[in-house]
Scaffold this motif. Structure first.
Motif, mmCIF file in Angstrom:
data_model
loop_
_atom_site.group_PDB
_atom_site.id
_atom_site.type_symbol
_atom_site.label_atom_id
_atom_site.label_comp_id
_atom_site.label_asym_id
_atom_site.label_seq_id
_atom_site.Cartn_x
_atom_site.Cartn_y
_atom_site.Cartn_z
ATOM 1 N N LEU A 136 0.833 -1.199 0.000
ATOM 2 C CA LEU A 136 0.000 0.000 0.000
ATOM 3 C C LEU A 136 0.869 1.252 0.000
ATOM 4 C CD1 LEU A 136 -2.819 1.152 0.022
ATOM 5 C CD2 LEU A 136 -2.848 0.966 2.504
ATOM 6 N N ASP A 160 -5.075 -8.872 1.397
ATOM 7 C CA ASP A 160 -5.847 -8.325 2.519
ATOM 8 C C ASP A 160 -7.320 -8.292 2.131
ATOM 9 O OD1 ASP A 160 -6.536 -7.108 4.884
ATOM 10 O OD2 ASP A 160 -6.006 -5.087 4.200
ATOM 11 N N LYS A 179 -10.076 -8.829 3.487
ATOM 12 C CA LYS A 179 -11.088 -8.179 4.330
ATOM 13 C C LYS A 179 -11.376 -6.763 3.830
ATOM 14 C CE LYS A 179 -11.281 -10.208 8.927
ATOM 15 N NZ LYS A 179 -10.757 -11.548 8.594
ATOM 16 N N ARG A 180 -10.364 -6.096 3.306
ATOM 17 C CA ARG A 180 -10.521 -4.700 2.911
ATOM 18 C C ARG A 180 -10.462 -4.512 1.400
ATOM 19 N NH1 ARG A 180 -8.968 -4.442 8.301
ATOM 20 N NH2 ARG A 180 -7.393 -5.999 7.807
ATOM 21 N N CYS A 200 -12.637 -4.101 -0.818
ATOM 22 C CA CYS A 200 -13.465 -3.011 -1.358
ATOM 23 C C CYS A 200 -12.770 -1.659 -1.201
ATOM 24 C CB CYS A 200 -14.828 -2.979 -0.682
ATOM 25 S SG CYS A 200 -15.844 -4.375 -1.138
ATOM 26 N N TYR A 201 -12.038 -1.514 -0.113
ATOM 27 C CA TYR A 201 -11.309 -0.253 0.067
ATOM 28 C C TYR A 201 -10.301 -0.076 -1.063
ATOM 29 C CZ TYR A 201 -7.606 2.864 1.696
ATOM 30 O OH TYR A 201 -6.643 3.848 1.769
ATOM 31 N N TYR A 202 -9.566 -1.146 -1.347
ATOM 32 C CA TYR A 202 -8.533 -1.026 -2.375
ATOM 33 C C TYR A 202 -9.149 -0.770 -3.740
ATOM 34 C CZ TYR A 202 -5.797 -2.957 1.449
ATOM 35 O OH TYR A 202 -5.207 -3.160 2.673
ATOM 36 N N ASP A 216 -12.021 0.780 -4.320
ATOM 37 C CA ASP A 216 -12.465 2.181 -4.333
ATOM 38 C C ASP A 216 -11.285 3.133 -4.489
ATOM 39 O OD1 ASP A 216 -15.010 1.313 -4.116
ATOM 40 O OD2 ASP A 216 -15.375 2.062 -2.076
ATOM 41 N N LEU A 217 -10.170 2.761 -3.839
ATOM 42 C CA LEU A 217 -8.977 3.612 -3.946
ATOM 43 C C LEU A 217 -8.525 3.659 -5.410
ATOM 44 C CD1 LEU A 217 -7.168 5.241 -2.071
ATOM 45 C CD2 LEU A 217 -5.646 3.261 -1.909
ATOM 46 N N LYS A 267 -10.714 5.853 -7.464
ATOM 47 C CA LYS A 267 -10.449 7.283 -7.261
ATOM 48 C C LYS A 267 -9.262 7.711 -8.106
ATOM 49 C CE LYS A 267 -8.812 9.822 -3.431
ATOM 50 N NZ LYS A 267 -8.772 9.817 -1.957
ATOM 51 N N GLN A 277 -10.470 -3.493 11.923
ATOM 52 C CA GLN A 277 -10.891 -4.893 11.900
ATOM 53 C C GLN A 277 -9.679 -5.812 11.996
ATOM 54 O OE1 GLN A 277 -13.268 -6.342 8.530
ATOM 55 N NE2 GLN A 277 -14.368 -7.584 10.056
ATOM 56 N N HIS A 297 -18.897 -1.072 3.400
ATOM 57 C CA HIS A 297 -18.405 -2.217 2.613
ATOM 58 C C HIS A 297 -16.884 -2.350 2.703
ATOM 59 C CE1 HIS A 297 -18.102 1.342 0.100
ATOM 60 N NE2 HIS A 297 -17.342 0.700 -0.765
ATOM 61 N N TRP A 298 -16.224 -1.407 3.367
ATOM 62 C CA TRP A 298 -14.767 -1.483 3.452
ATOM 63 C C TRP A 298 -14.284 -2.486 4.487
ATOM 64 C CZ3 TRP A 298 -12.347 4.106 2.783
ATOM 65 C CH2 TRP A 298 -12.559 4.503 1.467
ATOM 66 N N ILE A 299 -15.177 -3.019 5.316
ATOM 67 C CA ILE A 299 -14.760 -4.098 6.224
ATOM 68 C C ILE A 299 -15.468 -5.394 5.830
ATOM 69 C CG2 ILE A 299 -14.341 -2.550 8.179
ATOM 70 C CD1 ILE A 299 -16.996 -3.873 9.335
ATOM 71 N N ASP A 300 -14.985 -6.487 6.407
ATOM 72 C CA ASP A 300 -15.559 -7.797 6.116
ATOM 73 C C ASP A 300 -16.702 -8.054 7.099
ATOM 74 O OD1 ASP A 300 -16.232 -10.383 5.704
ATOM 75 O OD2 ASP A 300 -14.292 -11.221 6.319
#
Lengths: 549, 707, 335
Positions: free
Chosen positions: A374, A403, A405-406, A408-410, A412-413, A416, C226, C259-262
């Motif tokens: 990251l 990773d 679990k996250r 969706c964060y990546y 979305d990043l 962007k 998390q 949605h950013w966490i599991d």
């Protein structure tokens, strides 16, 4: 035999505890009643101080009792010297309570209260106390806050506090509290002369090195990475006018800003035609109290020539000027890499490049460390988001696996960054946006896209067209084929929308489409290969537009 | 000394070195009837520590005991037909090539005038004591143990307190004369040791001074024509010896792995209550090609701080150490290198030569050629010890010198009824001709004392049981005027000087006032190396042997520097004010000629830690009493009080006033803490902390967002 | 040598499903025994305790298990002359319990049982020049109190129509507590803490001022709470705790980043923290349960769409139907 110390069985202990508790409760109730007697009689005396001590010593959250003690010090008619003595002994008592419960709001506030009451508070001693408790637990945020309280009241030099965090970090750098404290201290002690950075560059580079040492020593400690991100990342973007749209028939002027503003701020904005200020009224583009886009209706018609809008929001003056000879025209501010990330001096770039290289090495050593990956992305973003984009994309992909679990964060990043890069390179004045095949899961920075007439988002991973879509006054054609869209509640009252294409998405029910009937000019909607397509035709018959299913 | 001892004991121990003392303590502890004798006038044998005058004496004498055989024992009367008698060698000497030097110039008359007072102040009490121990030195020595037996408990308590308080003062108050006299707890035994030794010291003083005159002769001339200085570079000879009592110089300097057997034993048996410890605060080394000591990054915090390695090196080092911490779980990582040299393995892990050096010489403390398995175990042993007491410390050393350790265990033995006899020489062992089992011993007073088991330290072996002397360790001790690498706070340093050219590897321990090894402003530097030639008779100039070590660490001797008259070159490095050199001998055991039930404890040796000695003691104990527990906790109820006492001393080295107060020490350096607190019998403490992390955090919001 | 991740591992005997009924019985019997040690010892926060229990039961569709009349009269008896509410009669009032009182009454739709205006005056009286709020007359300042003030006023419908506080300054103070990680602390300069994040994000959401937040930055910090077990901690390097499943999750919901966490692993963490014997939910698997964690566990599950639970409002931590009935609309970010 041979006198080995006997260990009690937990069963015995439990029984003992129960008995102990019963007797405790008796006493507890007795004391409580005695206490409330005092209160009702408004007796604020040593006797009461003793009573409250008994409870607070074990239960320091009993705020009414702390308050009672405060009253004792406040109301007492005793001579000043005696009060001073009482207050000092209170400090001793509080300290003993804190030893039992170092995280009691009541205790810490009582201490603040007493310190402020004292005629000659011994701040040095208090700082010592903080050192002691932070040595016991270097993350106790109550104590950190108390420390800041002490420092501010004793004008303790902030530089010494920086040294203190140095000390803590040296002995154990996984100490988020210390890094946090630095983020507050450094901008104070080393303010930035130039624009962009948070702290003076010389110091910034030192910090980068320090924190790099931390995460190379132990890349699994979050603190350092968060702090590093802060050193890299920019603060909040500066307010600026992104675009100005002028139409002469009817005469309206539509202005979009980077950051949303309130009506009162907007009304201050000045509109000049060929240098002369013209009067009129600003209206928000929708009901929300903060808006990026505002429409100005002048009292007289707008002629041709030079048109400029300038407005001042929280002390920042921003302005845009355009030539108009046509009936309608859009002018967009020029965007560069700096639009989305901090500008870097050569010196800083050099350091970042070096860091990038060592992080690459680290990544080879520990390919599965998400923080390294990251941070590679963040570094590339800071150095040159365009040059590194494809690499960043790959790294973010791998993060979704490392990773999960996250993930969706990546994603979305990535979305962007993708949109940002597109904005940097795009000719927004053309008013047509081709954002196909960007693999984006969300559409951000819409404020930059307000002027669009045509938007194609096909072949992405969008899940919904949410309220962000409310901001397109001129959008005539919206394509979002081949996404994963399940909701389109953002497609409300789009004034200019004529054609909408949502083929191959996940729209499941007719109800979802109801919002579309609020778009006055919508003529054609294409919904091929959506779950909803299979519904009975007559479900759709009362829509005012032509449907392709 | 000559008074009559009981006829029979379960076990007789000869020599009061560490393994014998541990054994003696362990045996008394479980109720064995123990006689513990030492022909020396002091405790500790090859493990002893001495003040500087005694040390000078030790160095000046070729043999410790010209014990007269004035009244020859009539053996015939004592030994029956079916017994055989093994004569012990007259000398237990196990030091050779001893030399000591003081490089300080005598006090010119013009100074004497200004400060006559002080020397006398110190001198006074001595003379008094000497006179009265001339009367009855014997009683003191022998009555001591019996007295202890009578009121061991109270004895214990009281003296512990005194003892502790004394030490605390001694830390800040440096002018306290004879503070080192207070070093060991039991006053009875106490008196005995230091009266005896002091008695020696005084002679030593006389010999020594004459000695020194010779030693300094060479320097005298040069000092004569020195310009008359108001402030000389170095203290004068007399000034230096003023605080002679405050030196504690080890014959066998060692450090304790924080998780080594000795520490565990001290906690378990609670013998630690008699002792105080300091952390070794830093590890230094010299990289090949350099001539400058530099800190070795050993712990997480060190690595983070270190300016000597690149960030990538840091990561690789940390990765490697993390692997070593529990390498058994990752056989695939090292299988291939199991039997190959450790260095090859390090190379395979892409460690830079610098980092390899750190690991091999300063962390694992092995050699390039050591096998990978051995290297891994050594590294792991280090890491296990790391962070137990202070996040980045792995070693402890006893204050007042290593000599404290045997005394502490002897004291335990005395408390549990062991009979102690100093200056009691055993002239031979009596064994059964047929079974060849030991039956007892005969001492110089001609008394025959029976026993089932006999424990000897190596140096007391009968000649016929020796397989011949060899040099085991070459030693140098230096007293310097500053640390080899000065820093804001006083450090205790462990230094490794890897072999260069034809110079050997040196292990060096530097400590000073902090550990009460020297008066303020002086440092004691112990250097050890393996002798270049082991033949006991060969003539070697040990100054030569230690030459390169001295070149690296010191600016030179005080005398040299006086002449050189402060040349700027090595201003940073310390000057040597006093130095001693000697070899420690060891003799192999010839088991065939050794009777049964005789157990030989070997000499301290080159090993940096104590595990070898501990193993020896434990194994012997298990043979003598198979089903008994080795040093269980002492039974007195007031132990609970002692407990946290022992604790404090445990943690004396690190600033924390109480080790429980390290909730985050877990990340200070690493997984150990929790376990640790339990060992210290405070399991609930950790619990309490966790609770605080959880509860603390949410109670806060609890009251807060009852939204 | 490295950082050990502070986390929990599940034993095999952990409950599998959501034990709705046991929680109902746990809460409805809690405090029946007025001599229970725990119960007596928590008198100093009783009113909040009632809010926790009552909201839990409402979410579990069992509000009727409680004696409405008894509770309302208790709440009424807690209002002091100052207008604020104390945790129990005779105690001192504070803004914390004032919010609890209002929440309880709103759920029962019985606001008129108390002197609302007096309560509003009390709340307004606690605001300082800089926009911050004190917890009570003794002047402790904390962003938690800002939330209590804003939420209370919204619930009694006085935030938008003749609002007694200076909302501009209120916002400015909250924003001044923002940190390098995008989160918020108790006061300017204080370290970010999930509980405080919840309060500040909530207040800004009620005030429709969320644009002050850097949602991507804060969202990143929040989703990093998390742990492998699925549980969430309140700050970096801390143990997971069920109450953070609420404070972090709801904050994420408000800034549109849930949605950013599991969510699946978080659900199983909360499920694992249930106590099958006694009912109720603990801070983490195997610990003692309490009403506080029971509420936030249930609330978290509701927010993640657990079936047969009433829908929860992420800002007020009250059933959504109550918020709808009061026609309060909070700001929720979508991207």
């Amino acid at each position: 035999m041979h006198g080995r110390v006997k260990v009690k069985t937990s069963a015995e202990q439990q029984e003992e505890k129960r008995k102990e508790r019963q007797s405790k409760l008796k006493i507890f109730r007795k004391v409580i009643n005695a206490f409330f007697n005092k209160v009702s009689k408004e007796e604020y005396d040593n006797d009461g101080l003793e009573i409250t001590k008994q409870i607070l010593a074990s239960n320091s959250d009993y705020s009414s009792m702390w308050n009672y003690r405060k009253k004792c010090f406040a109301n007492s008619e005793k001579p000043k010297s005696e009060i001073e003595a009482m207050l000092n002994s209170e400090l001793t008592f509080i300290e003993s309570c804190l030893r039992n419960n170092p995280k009691s709001y009541g205790c810490w506030h009582q201490r603040c209260f007493v310190l402020l009451k004292l005629k000659t508070p011994d701040w040095k001693r208090e700082l010592q106390l903080c050192n002691l408790f932070l040595q016991f637990d270097d993350r106790n945020f109550h104590c950190w806050d108390y420390r800041r309280f002490v420092c501010s009241h004793s004008n303790h030099p902030l530089k010494d506090e920086i040294d203190y965090t140095n000390k803590l970090i040296e002995s154990n750098f996984s100490n988020y509290s210390s890094w946090h404290y630095r983020s507050k201290l450094l901008p104070e002690v080393y303010p930035d002369s130039s624009v962009g950075n948070k702290i003076a560059e010389r110091k910034l580079l030192e910090e980068l090195e320090l924190v790099q040492n931390a995460f190379f020593t132990d890349p699994n400690d979050q603190s350092a990475w968060f702090y590093h991100k802060w050193l890299l990342g920019r603060g909040h973007p500066m307010q600026s006018i992104l675009s100005l749209h002028v139409s002469r028939f009817p005469s309206t002027l539509t202005c979009t800003l980077r950051k949303p503003i309130k009506e009162e701020d907007c009304q201050q904005a000045l509109v000049r035609v060929n240098g002369t200020v013209i009067s009129g009224k600003w209206k928000p583009h929708s009901s929300a109290c903060y808006m990026n886009t505002w429409t100005f209706t002048p009292h007289e018609k707008i002629g041709t020539g030079l048109i400029s809008v300038s407005c001042q929001v929280d002390g920042v003056e921003t302005q845009i000027t355009m030539e108009i000879d046509d009936n309608e025209a859009l002018c967009c501010a020029k965007n560069t890499i700096e639009t989305f990330c901090e500008s870097s001096s050569d010196a800083k770039l050099l350091v970042l490049e070096e860091e990038l290289n060592s992080c690459r090495e680290l990544n080879e050593l520990e390919p599965d460390n998400k923080w390294v990956v990251l941070t590679l992305v963040f570094l590339m973003k800071a150095i040159d988001p365009i040059r590194f984009f494809s690499e960043m994309k790959e790294l973010l992909k791998s993060l979704c696996i490392i990773d999960s679990k996250r993930s969706c964060y990546y994603q979305d990043l990535h979305s962007k960054y993708a949109v940002e890069n597109w904005i940097i390179c795009a000719d927004l004045q053309s008013r047509k946006a081709d954002l196909r095949n960007k693999g984006i899961t969300r559409l951000c920075h819409v404020e930059f896209l307000v002027g669009l007439t045509h938007l194609d988002l096909s072949h992405n991973k969008l899940k919904a067209l949410g309220s962000t879509f409310l901001v397109f006054p001129w959008l005539q054609e919206l394509k979002a084929d081949d996404n994963e869209i399940t909701e389109i509640d953002g497609l409300k009252a789009l004034p200019s929308l004529i054609t909408l294409s949502l083929n191959s998405n996940a729209l499941s029910s007719v109800e979802l489409l109801s919002c579309l009937s609020t778009c006055p000019n919508l003529q054609h909607v294409s919904l091929k290969s959506n779950p909803v397509s299979s519904c009975e035709k007559d479900y759709f018959k009362n829509f005012p537009f032509r449907l392709t299913l | 000394m000559d008074e009559v001892l009981p006829e029979e004991f379960d076990v007789i121990l000869i020599g009061t070195g560490l393994p014998e003392s541990v054994l003696s303590g362990a045996l008394s502890r479980i109720g064995k009837n123990v006689l513990h004798v030492d022909s020396n006038e002091y405790y500790g044998g090859s493990w002893a520590s001495f003040n500087i005058k005694t040390f000078d004496k030790l160095m000046s004498e070729t043999q410790m005991h010209q014990e007269d055989n004035s009244n020859p024992v009539n053996l015939e009367a004592l030994i029956s037909e079916d017994e055989e008698f093994l004569l012990m060698s007259a000398s237990q000497q196990n030091l050779s090539n001893c030399q000591s030097y003081c490089y300080l110039s005598k006090q010119p008359d013009w100074v004497v005038a200004t400060n006559v007072v002080e020397p006398n102040v110190v001198a006074e009490p001595d003379e008094v004591e000497i006179s009265d121990d001339k009367d009855s030195p014997v009683d003191v020595a022998t009555t001591a143990p019996t007295m202890v037996q009578k009121h061991s408990d109270t004895e214990d308590l009281s003296c512990r307190d005194v003892d502790f308080e004394e030490r605390n003062n001694s830390d800040n108050d440096n002018e306290k004369p004879g503070v080192s006299d207070k070093q060991s707890g039991d006053p009875a035994k106490e008196k005995s040791t230091d009266n005896d030794s002091r008695n020696g010291q005084v002679d030593a003083f006389n010999n020594a001074t004459s000695e020194e005159k010779l030693e300094n002769a060479s320097d005298q001339s040069s000092q004569a024509d020195l310009p008359h200085k108001e402030t000389p570079l170095f203290p004068f000879y007399e000034k230096f010896y003023e605080n002679w009592r405050r030196f504690n110089l080890d014959l066998s300097p060692k450090v304790m792995f924080s998780r080594g057997q000795l520490v565990e034993l001290l906690i378990q048996s609670n013998v630690c209550r008699y002792l105080e410890f300091r952390n070794v605060t830093r590890t230094l080394t010299v990289l090949s090609g350099e001539n400058r000591l530099q800190p070795v990054p050993c712990s997480r915090a060190d690595v983070f701080k270190s300016k000597f390695v690149t960030v990538v090196e840091k990561r690789i080092l940390m990765r490697f150490l993390t692997l070593c911490a529990n390498f058994e779980q990752h056989p695939q990582e090292y299988e291939a290198y199991k039997d190959r040299p450790f260095q090859d393995f390090l190379q395979s892990k892409h460690l830079s030569t610098k980092v390899q050096h750190f690991i091999i010489h300063s962390i694992a403390m092995v050699s390039e050629q050591t096998s990978t398995m051995e290297g891994l175990h050594a590294t792991q042993k280090f890491l296990k010890s790391l962070g137990r007491y202070g996040s980045s410390h792995a070693f402890l050393c006893p204050m007042y010198g290593v000599g404290e350790l045997p005394q502490a265990f002897s004291r335990l033995s005395a408390v549990f009824g062991g009979t102690f006899c100093l200056r009691r020489r055993v002239i031979g062992i009596v064994a059964d001709k047929t079974s060849r089992a030991v039956k007892g011993v005969i001492d110089s007073t001609g008394q025959k004392i029976k026993c089932q088991h006999l424990v000897l330290d190596e140096s007391h072996l009968p000649d016929i049981c020796r397989s011949g002397f060899k040099r085991e360790v070459s030693r140098a001790i230096y007293v310097t005027d500053k640390s080899v690498s000065p820093s804001e706070t006083e450090e205790v340093s462990l230094i490794t000087l890897p072999p260069v050219g034809n110079f050997p590897l040196y292990r060096v321990i530097e400590a000073g006032p902090l550990c009460c090894l020297s008066p303020n402003n002086y440092y004691v530097v112990h250097a050890l190396t393996k002798p270049s030639c082991v033949d006991e008779n060969a003539i070697v100039d040990l100054k030569e042997t230690f030459h390169s070590a001295e070149k690296t660490m010191f600016a030179g001797t005080a005398a040299e520097l006086e002449i050189a008259n402060n040349n700027e070159s090595d201003k940073q490095k310390p000057a040597v004010l006093w130095a001693a050199y000697f070899n420690m001998m060891s003799c192999g055991v010839n088991n065939d000629s050794l009777p049964g039930n005789v157990y030989v404890m070997s000499s301290p040796g080159f090993e940096l830690g104590f595990d070898k000695a501990m193993n020896e003691a434990r194994r012997t104990f298990e043979i003598i009493c198979p089903d008994e527990e080795f040093l269980p906790r002492a039974p007195e109820p007031e132990e609970i009080v002692f407990d946290d006492e022992g604790y404090k001393s445990e943690n004396n080295g690190n600033s924390r006033e109480n080790p429980n107060e390290q909730p985050e020490a877990g990340n200070g350096d690493y997984m150990e803490t929790e376990e640790d607190l339990q060992e210290e019998e405070e399991p609930d403490v950790q619990g309490l902390i966790d609770q605080e992390q959880g509860v603390g955090d949410h109670v806060s919001d609890g009251n807060g967002d009852n939204a | 040598m490295g950082t050990i991740v502070k986390d929990v591992t599940f034993k095999n005997d952990i409950p599998k499903g959501f034990l709705s009924d046991t929680h109902v019985s746990y809460i409805s019997t809690y405090g029946k025994d007025k001599d229970d040690y725990e119960y007596c010892m928590t008198e100093y926060l009783r009113l909040s305790g009632i809010y926790w229990g009552l909201t839990t039961l409402d979410l579990l569709n069992n509000l009727d298990k409680l004696d409405k009349a008894e509770i309302i009269s208790f709440v009424v008896s807690c209002q002091t002359d100052e207008g604020g509410f104390s945790p129990s009669p005779r105690h001192d009032c504070s803004i914390l319990y004032t919010l609890s009182a209002i929440q309880v009454l709103c759920t029962y739709d019985q606001l008129d049982a108390i002197d609302v205006n007096k309560a509003i005056k009390y709340i307004a009286s606690l605001q300082n020049e800089d926009g911050s709020f004190c917890g009570d007359v003794w002047g402790e300042v904390d962003t938690r109190f800002s939330f209590c003030a804003v939420a209370s006023l919204a619930l009694v419908g006085r935030l938008w129509t003749d609002c007694p506080i200076n909302t501009k300054h209120c916002v400015e103070f909250i924003v001044s507590c923002m940190n390098f990680d995008g989160g918020f602390g108790c006061r300017p300069g204080s370290e970010t803490h999930s509980g405080q994040v919840y309060c500040c994000v909530g207040a800004l959401s009620i005030l429709h001022e969320l644009h002050h937040i850097d949602a991507d930055l804060l969202g990143w910090w929040l989703c990093e709470r998390q742990l492998p077990s699925g549980g969430l901690n309140g700050r970096p390097e801390k143990l997971p705790d069920v109450c953070y499943s609420w404070w972090v999750l709801s904050s994420l919901a408000v800034i549109g980043k849930m949605h950013w966490i599991d969510q699946e692993s978080l659900k199983s963490f909360i499920i694992a923290s249930q106590d099958p014997e006694t009912g109720g939910i603990a801070d983490r698997p195997g610990d003692m349960v309490d009403p506080f964690h029971t509420l936030f566990g249930v609330a978290g599950l509701s927010l993640m769409g657990q079936t047969n639970l009433k829908k929860i409002n992420p800002v007020f931590c009250m059933p959504q139907y109550v918020i709808d009935r009061l026609a309060i609309n909070v700001e929720i970010l979508t991207i």
